[in-house]
Scaffold this motif. Structure first.
Motif, PDB file in Angstrom:
ATOM      1  N   ASN A 153       0.733  -0.871   0.106  1.00 40.21           N
ATOM      2  CA  ASN A 153      -0.017   0.517  -0.370  1.00 40.21           C
ATOM      3  C   ASN A 153       0.733   1.426  -0.439  1.00 40.21           C
ATOM      4  OD1 ASN A 153       0.887   0.665   2.740  1.00 40.21           O
ATOM      5  ND2 ASN A 153      -1.046   0.083   3.895  1.00 40.21           N
ATOM      6  N   GLY A 154       2.364   1.189  -0.192  1.00 44.86           N
ATOM      7  CA  GLY A 154       3.222   2.083  -0.046  1.00 44.86           C
ATOM      8  C   GLY A 154       2.714   3.057   1.083  1.00 44.86           C
ATOM      9  N   GLN A 155       2.095   2.689   2.152  1.00 47.10           N
ATOM     10  CA  GLN A 155       1.885   3.874   3.997  1.00 47.10           C
ATOM     11  C   GLN A 155       1.777   2.572   5.059  1.00 47.10           C
ATOM     12  OE1 GLN A 155      -2.219   4.819   3.685  1.00 47.10           O
ATOM     13  NE2 GLN A 155      -1.702   5.608   1.204  1.00 47.10           N
ATOM     14  N   PRO A 156       3.044   2.883   4.913  1.00 46.75           N
ATOM     15  CA  PRO A 156       3.898   1.813   6.000  1.00 46.75           C
ATOM     16  C   PRO A 156       3.691   2.827   7.377  1.00 46.75           C
ATOM     17  CG  PRO A 156       6.403   3.121   5.159  1.00 46.75           C
ATOM     18  CD  PRO A 156       4.922   3.055   4.153  1.00 46.75           C
ATOM     19  N   ILE A 157       4.036   4.227   7.702  1.00 54.59           N
ATOM     20  CA  ILE A 157       3.323   4.804   9.276  1.00 54.59           C
ATOM     21  C   ILE A 157       2.783   5.133   9.202  1.00 54.59           C
ATOM     22  CG2 ILE A 157       4.038   7.239   9.781  1.00 54.59           C
ATOM     23  CD1 ILE A 157       6.913   7.332   7.880  1.00 54.59           C
ATOM     24  N   GLY A 158       1.550   5.251   8.417  1.00 57.69           N
ATOM     25  CA  GLY A 158       0.372   5.286   8.743  1.00 57.69           C
ATOM     26  C   GLY A 158       0.147   4.299   8.572  1.00 57.69           C
ATOM     27  N   THR A 159       0.351   3.345   8.254  1.00 57.98           N
ATOM     28  CA  THR A 159      -0.233   1.413   9.029  1.00 57.98           C
ATOM     29  C   THR A 159       0.232   1.352  10.649  1.00 57.98           C
ATOM     30  OG1 THR A 159      -0.100   0.566   6.319  1.00 57.98           O
ATOM     31  CG2 THR A 159      -0.090  -1.180   8.485  1.00 57.98           C
ATOM     32  N   LEU A 160       1.077   1.724  10.751  1.00 57.34           N
ATOM     33  CA  LEU A 160       1.961   1.274  11.458  1.00 57.34           C
ATOM     34  C   LEU A 160       1.067   2.649  13.212  1.00 57.34           C
ATOM     35  CD1 LEU A 160       6.001   1.235  11.511  1.00 57.34           C
ATOM     36  CD2 LEU A 160       3.919  -0.405  11.795  1.00 57.34           C
ATOM     37  N   LYS A 161       0.650   3.070  12.421  1.00 63.32           N
ATOM     38  CA  LYS A 161      -0.100   4.048  13.985  1.00 63.32           C
ATOM     39  C   LYS A 161      -1.288   4.101  13.477  1.00 63.32           C
ATOM     40  CE  LYS A 161       0.791   8.217  12.760  1.00 63.32           C
ATOM     41  NZ  LYS A 161       0.740  10.023  11.654  1.00 63.32           N
ATOM     42  N   HIS A 162      -2.011   3.399  12.651  1.00 59.84           N
ATOM     43  CA  HIS A 162      -3.145   2.777  12.667  1.00 59.84           C
ATOM     44  C   HIS A 162      -3.493   1.898  13.783  1.00 59.84           C
ATOM     45  CE1 HIS A 162      -6.875   1.030  11.737  1.00 59.84           C
ATOM     46  NE2 HIS A 162      -6.659  -0.166  11.623  1.00 59.84           N
ATOM     47  N   ALA A 163      -2.259   0.721  13.719  1.00 52.72           N
ATOM     48  CA  ALA A 163      -2.449  -0.712  14.465  1.00 52.72           C
ATOM     49  C   ALA A 163      -2.218  -0.073  16.138  1.00 52.72           C
ATOM     50  CB  ALA A 163      -1.069  -1.182  14.180  1.00 52.72           C
ATOM     51  N   TRP A 164      -0.652   0.666  16.273  1.00 53.92           N
ATOM     52  CA  TRP A 164      -0.410   1.120  17.394  1.00 53.92           C
ATOM     53  C   TRP A 164      -1.900   1.867  18.023  1.00 53.92           C
ATOM     54  CZ3 TRP A 164       4.123   4.346  15.461  1.00 53.92           C
ATOM     55  CH2 TRP A 164       5.179   4.471  14.709  1.00 53.92           C
ATOM     56  N   ALA A 165      -2.840   2.537  16.936  1.00 48.74           N
ATOM     57  CA  ALA A 165      -3.617   3.260  17.543  1.00 48.74           C
ATOM     58  C   ALA A 165      -5.137   2.394  17.941  1.00 48.74           C
ATOM     59  CB  ALA A 165      -4.733   4.137  17.320  1.00 48.74           C
ATOM     60  N   GLU A 166      -5.301   0.914  16.765  1.00 45.35           N
ATOM     61  CA  GLU A 166      -6.391   0.063  17.125  1.00 45.35           C
ATOM     62  C   GLU A 166      -6.700  -0.988  18.042  1.00 45.35           C
ATOM     63  OE1 GLU A 166      -9.258   1.756  17.099  1.00 45.35           O
ATOM     64  OE2 GLU A 166      -8.555   3.654  16.013  1.00 45.35           O
ATOM     65  N   PHE A 167      -5.343  -1.683  18.695  1.00 48.77           N
ATOM     66  CA  PHE A 167      -5.276  -2.819  18.746  1.00 48.77           C
ATOM     67  C   PHE A 167      -4.975  -3.063  20.232  1.00 48.77           C
ATOM     68  CE2 PHE A 167      -5.311  -3.075  14.896  1.00 48.77           C
ATOM     69  CZ  PHE A 167      -6.035  -3.912  13.849  1.00 48.77           C
ATOM     70  N   ARG A 168      -4.360  -4.262  20.669  1.00 50.41           N
ATOM     71  CA  ARG A 168      -3.817  -4.285  21.723  1.00 50.41           C
ATOM     72  C   ARG A 168      -2.871  -5.636  21.428  1.00 50.41           C
ATOM     73  NH1 ARG A 168      -8.609  -6.800  25.956  1.00 50.41           N
ATOM     74  NH2 ARG A 168      -8.639  -9.195  24.218  1.00 50.41           N
ATOM     75  N   ASP A 169      -1.609  -6.591  21.957  1.00 46.27           N
ATOM     76  CA  ASP A 169      -1.108  -7.136  21.994  1.00 46.27           C
ATOM     77  C   ASP A 169      -1.728  -8.446  21.668  1.00 46.27           C
ATOM     78  OD1 ASP A 169       0.377  -5.600  23.091  1.00 46.27           O
ATOM     79  OD2 ASP A 169       1.517  -6.868  24.849  1.00 46.27           O
ATOM     80  N   GLU A 170      -3.159  -9.330  22.452  1.00 44.28           N
ATOM     81  CA  GLU A 170      -3.857  -9.993  21.733  1.00 44.28           C
ATOM     82  C   GLU A 170      -4.184  -9.711  19.865  1.00 44.28           C
ATOM     83  OE1 GLU A 170      -7.600 -12.829  22.208  1.00 44.28           O
ATOM     84  OE2 GLU A 170      -7.396 -10.716  23.173  1.00 44.28           O
ATOM     85  N   SER A 171      -5.337  -8.978  20.354  1.00 43.18           N
ATOM     86  CA  SER A 171      -5.346  -8.934  18.446  1.00 43.18           C
ATOM     87  C   SER A 171      -4.243  -8.213  17.513  1.00 43.18           C
ATOM     88  CB  SER A 171      -6.461  -7.659  18.752  1.00 43.18           C
ATOM     89  OG  SER A 171      -5.796  -6.533  19.394  1.00 43.18           O
ATOM     90  N   PHE A 172      -3.613  -7.705  17.768  1.00 41.85           N
ATOM     91  CA  PHE A 172      -2.214  -6.743  17.121  1.00 41.85           C
ATOM     92  C   PHE A 172      -1.608  -8.623  16.595  1.00 41.85           C
ATOM     93  CE2 PHE A 172       2.054  -5.592  16.102  1.00 41.85           C
ATOM     94  CZ  PHE A 172       2.118  -4.778  15.116  1.00 41.85           C
ATOM     95  N   ILE A 173      -1.487  -9.503  17.041  1.00 40.07           N
ATOM     96  CA  ILE A 173      -0.904 -11.048  17.266  1.00 40.07           C
ATOM     97  C   ILE A 173      -1.684 -11.158  15.959  1.00 40.07           C
ATOM     98  CG2 ILE A 173       0.478 -12.915  17.547  1.00 40.07           C
ATOM     99  CD1 ILE A 173       1.520 -11.457  20.417  1.00 40.07           C
TER     100      ILE A 173
END
Length: 524
Positions: free
Chosen positions: A375-395
């Protein structure tokens, strides 16, 4: 302790070195902060609380460890015991000290060791003041469960209230309540409603109103009046009583605060303080891996960009790489790695892998992650993950076959009825999914605490309090710990308490513990 409060950093240009060698002063520290802030803002788009840096000695860092990173709190003997334990281990070389400690507050307080080199000060500013700070500021669990702008004021209120109680009722009386509440604080949080987050102003007003009401309405003659018909035990039915008590209730401290028959008003307030502070820390263990992975990825990115921009030299960058490599090392099982993963190692590996998938995916990545691959948006994807997940759901969402292979993960099934171990998940599509589910389950908050609920309270006879622990055979409580903790429960309740361990599958009673008359005993 030296305090440096930092506001928004001005834009800077130029490629001159920020420092040379290991020595630093406050002017260098300010320049390093500004350079880090510029990259964090312009390239990563991080949003943070205002920063406050505290430069502390090694002994002060031990104090920070003792207080769980908080800058102030009430007194209790266990804190001194913890300090002596940490100090002895540190002096004997059995433990090291962190380069930094950061707490979720507004302003965000980062403690930096004065013994750090200039490079390490720059790295920990990037790691704590921007990596952790951004995560605290944006992650959904922290935003729903905590109020960073009020925690410091609440700690000051708690310290003052405990001190007043010690002066009025004696240190021994206060310690009795604190000892019991601390023993139960792991089972003293609400786990299902972010609406219960700490509200300092409401807490202070409520505590003041409670004291004023009880002082205005107290009259010892009321206890001599006979019960009316509606209050007689024969007129009370169990179902309305259970509804009135809110049973079943998993928050043990909340139930005791509201319904323990013999507690004084100040004792209820002390219990409330302990559980409110425990509630504030509730999101931390659910986000450990993501939080450390985020901060490590951020500082790794910023230190690399500082080197590419000519702001730090090769020697400094090699020092940063060496430090990061030590932090993200995953020891083998036989080398002390144990059954769990280093949260820095797994978190950083997953963050870096997400950035790779977004920028240069393989065919396997496109099959597993069609929504983000390329998608060419690594930083945006990471920031979305940091905001919306916890460890269990992130994994569950982002652990890739590439990271599974990197960590050489496989799954072993241990059936005690057979004389062998079975490797039942290997490196194929089905195995990758099974391994990912198993790793996620290890980070599931439901598995972090015993499932214990208060299920009954005989308020009209012997006032026996009944609790149940739903578990599986072979996963029962350690008997001596169960007895001692149950006695703390009985001390606060004031009457008999029993704990029934019940098989979650068929309801069979496995063990019963009782605490009566100051003694806890076990019945098989």
């Amino acid at each position: 302790m030296m305090d440096l409060r930092l506001g928004p950093a001005p834009a800077r240009t130029g490629s001159s070195l920020l420092y040379q060698g290991n020595d630093w002063n406050f002017e260098i520290l300010r320049d390093c902060y500004d350079a880090v802030a510029e990259i964090a803002d312009r390239e990563l788009g991080l949003t943070v609380y205002p920063n406050r840096l505290e430069i502390i000695t090694s002994e002060q860092m031990l104090d920070v460890y003792t207080a769980h990173g908080m800058p102030l709190g009430y007194r209790h003997w266990s804190l001194g015991k913890r300090f002596i334990s940490h100090e002895n281990a540190y002096r004997r070389g059995m433990m090291g000290l962190a380069y930094e400690v950061v707490i979720n507050s507004d302003p965000c307080i980062s403690y930096l060791m004065e013994e750090n080199s200039a490079t390490m000060q720059t790295l920990v500013i990037a790691h704590a003041a921007f990596g952790h700070n951004h995560f605290f500021h944006n992650n959904r669990l922290f935003r729903e469960w905590t109020n960073a702008s009020e925690i410091l004021d609440y700690l000051e209120f708690a310290r003052g209230y405990i001190h007043q109680c010690e002066e009025r009722y004696g240190i021994a009386a206060v310690e009795r309540i604190l000892d019991a509440a601390h023993a139960l604080q792991g089972q003293g949080v609400h786990r299902h409603s972010g609406a219960r987050r700490l509200d300092l102003r409401g807490e202070q007003l409520r505590a003041q109103a409670r004291r004023q009401h009880e002082e205005a309405t107290f009259n010892d003659l009321w206890r001599t009046l006979p019960l009316d018909d509606e209050q007689q035990p024969e007129a009370a039915s169990s179902d309305p009583l259970r509804r009135r008590l809110g049973l079943p209730e998993e928050n043990l401290l909340y139930f005791l605060e509201k319904h323990a028959p013999l507690l004084a008003s100040w004792e209820r307030e002390v219990i409330r303080i302990v559980r409110m502070i425990a509630q504030y820390f509730y999101p931390q263990p659910q986000l450990k891996m993501m939080n450390e992975g985020c901060a490590t990825w951020v500082h790794d990115y910023i230190m690399r960009r500082l080197h590419e921009n000519g702001r730090i030299d090769d020697a400094s960058y090699l020092e940063a790489i060496h430090s990061t490599s030590n932090v993200i090392t995953q020891p083998d099982f036989d080398a002390g790695g144990g059954p769990s993963f280093n949260p820095y190692a797994l978190g950083f590996a997953m963050m870096r892998d997400i950035a790779r998938i977004c920028s240069a995916p393989t065919a396997e990545d496109r099959a597993w992650f069609p929504d983000i691959a390329g998608n060419g948006q690594p930083i945006g994807t990471l920031k979305h993950a940091w905001a919306e997940f916890r460890d269990e759901s992130f994994i569950l969402q982002f652990l890739s076959p590439a990271v599974i292979r990197q960590f050489r993960m496989f799954r072993i099934h241990d059936d005690t009825s057979t004389p062998y171990l079975l490797v039942d998940a290997i490196h194929d599509d089905a195995g990758y999914r099974d391994i990912r589910r198993t790793v996620a389950q290890a980070h599931d908050p439901a598995n972090m605490h015993a499932e214990i609920e208060i299920t009954g309270a005989n308020m009209h006879a012997d006032r026996l309090l009944t609790m149940e622990h739903r578990t599986a055979r072979g996963h029962q409580l350690q008997p001596s710990d169960a007895r001692q903790t149950l006695q703390h429960m009985a001390d606060l309740w004031g009457y008999g308490v029993q704990l029934i361990e019940r098989d979650m599958h068929d309801g069979t009673v496995l063990t019963t513990y009782e605490a009566t008359g100051g003694n806890a005993r076990k019945r098989e």
